[in-house]
Design a protein around this motif. Structure first.
Motif, PDB file in Angstrom:
ATOM      1  N   TYR A   1       0.812  -1.222   0.000  1.00 33.07           N
ATOM      2  CA  TYR A   1       0.000   0.000   0.000  1.00 33.07           C
ATOM      3  C   TYR A   1       0.847   1.275   0.000  1.00 33.07           C
TER       4      TYR A   1
ATOM      5  N   VAL B   1      -1.671   7.314  -0.446  1.00 33.97           N
ATOM      6  CA  VAL B   1      -1.899   6.723   0.877  1.00 33.97           C
ATOM      7  C   VAL B   1      -1.221   7.575   1.955  1.00 33.97           C
TER       8      VAL B   1
ATOM      9  N   HIS C   1      -3.239  10.741   2.632  1.00 34.25           N
ATOM     10  CA  HIS C   1      -4.443  10.502   3.429  1.00 34.25           C
ATOM     11  C   HIS C   1      -4.102  10.275   4.899  1.00 34.25           C
TER      12      HIS C   1
ATOM     13  N   PHE D   1      -6.221  -0.541   6.320  1.00 35.79           N
ATOM     14  CA  PHE D   1      -6.017  -0.621   4.876  1.00 35.79           C
ATOM     15  C   PHE D   1      -7.002  -1.615   4.269  1.00 35.79           C
TER      16      PHE D   1
END
Length: 336
Positions: free
Chosen positions: A228, A233, A236, A280
């Motif tokens: 990820y 990502v 965020h 996630f």
């Protein structure tokens, strides 16, 4: 032994006993400076003469002990009263100073005709004050503003080029000769003094005072699963922590994936967080760890930057006095 000789001997012993007791009593009321020196003589004489004399000596000793206790009591009472009166005196002086300041806040003269300043003078002043950093300490009691103004220009390598001044509201300003030098200082931040953080922001005529509640911090994020790991990502995650400012991640040039960096404008009224769960995958928690770059002192109990552990409400249940003990004079007199 004849009866007359026996009476003479007892008379001499009685006179000797009275003399010793008199000297002992005088010593007791004289502050006991010679009491210890006479004690063995008193004990020996009394033990060899009469039991009543020993009882009298015990009363004298008890009198001396009570005299010592009373002296200690009044000494302690005097110390407590002195501290109390000194504290009251300082409060009265502060109240008098505040009263004098308030008297000068009268609106006398507000109705007078305004004075127009020369435009060239005003424009010159505005040009000289274009590049300004404004800031404040997070713990004023531990971070003297005068010392901050004296120390930071030397720390930046701009001694003699950057000028500091104290402004009202327990704040300070630094005037820079160029935008480049000012931006260089901001880019190398955040800064600290006395092992406590400083809040510093660029100032402009339209500056919002609420910005003096935020410190730009670079945060290292550790524990993001490799599958990820990308810039979106990281962004965020940064937004979930505070006011997102910037991200430092490039998959093509990154040679290390131990952590990602994100810059957040951190609100000092919020506690620091060093670990937090993110999902996630729905329902699956992943614990991420955070490390704040150039971070200095904070409360190890609750994570706040604005007080120490000794003043923490959670730990002590007391009030935070950090904002009450700073010198009021530091807030008004300019230091150029």
């Amino acid at each position: 032994m004849k009866e007359g000789e026996s009476k003479a001997i007892w008379k001499r012993l009685f006179l000797r006993l009275c003399t010793v007791i008199s000297v002992t009593v005088i010593d007791v009321f004289d502050g006991g400076r010679r009491f210890i020196a006479h004690s063995p003589t008193v004990i020996l004489t009394m033990a060899t003469t009469h039991r009543d004399a020993l009882m009298y000596w015990s009363y004298s000793l008890e009198l001396y002990i009570w005299q010592y206790r009373i002296s200690r009591f009044f000494h302690t009472l005097n110390t407590i009263l002195s501290k109390f009166l000194l504290q009251k005196y300082r409060r009265l002086i502060t109240m008098a100073d505040n009263l004098h300041r308030n008297l000068q806040e009268l609106d006398l003269g507000v109705e007078d005709e305004p004075v127009a300043l020369p435009l060239d003078v005003v424009n010159q002043a505005a040009a000289e004050n274009r590049f300004i950093i404004i800031g404040r300490p997070v713990i004023p009691r531990r971070q003297n503003i005068r010392a901050i103004i004296a120390a930071l220009p030397r720390q930046w390598g701009h001694a003699g080029l950057v000028h500091g001044r104290i402004v009202e509201g327990r704040r300070f300003q630094f005037v820079f000769p160029s935008e480049e030098s000012m931006e260089n200082v901001l880019r190398r931040g955040p800064w600290a003094f006395a092992d406590r953080m400083l809040i510093m922001q660029r100032w402009s005529p339209l500056f919002n005072p609420l910005m003096l509640n935020f410190i730009p911090l670079w945060i290292q994020i550790r524990g993001i699963p490799l599958q990820y790991m990308n810039q979106d990502v990281i962004m965020h995650i940064g937004r979930a922590m505070g006011q997102y400012m910037d991200v430092d991640y490039n998959a093509e040039t990154a040679v290390r994936v131990e952590y990602a960096r994100v810059r957040v404008n951190w609100d000092v009224d919020l506690p620091l967080r060093f670990q937090k769960n993110f999902q996630f995958t729905p329902g699956v928690n992943t614990l991420l760890k955070f490390r704040y770059e150039r971070l200095r002192g904070f409360c190890e109990v609750c994570g706040m930057l604005t007080h120490d552990s000794g003043s923490c409400l959670i730990q002590n249940g007391g009030m935070d006095h950090d904002s009450e003990d700073d010198d009021e004079d530091d807030n008004e007199e300019p230091l150029l």
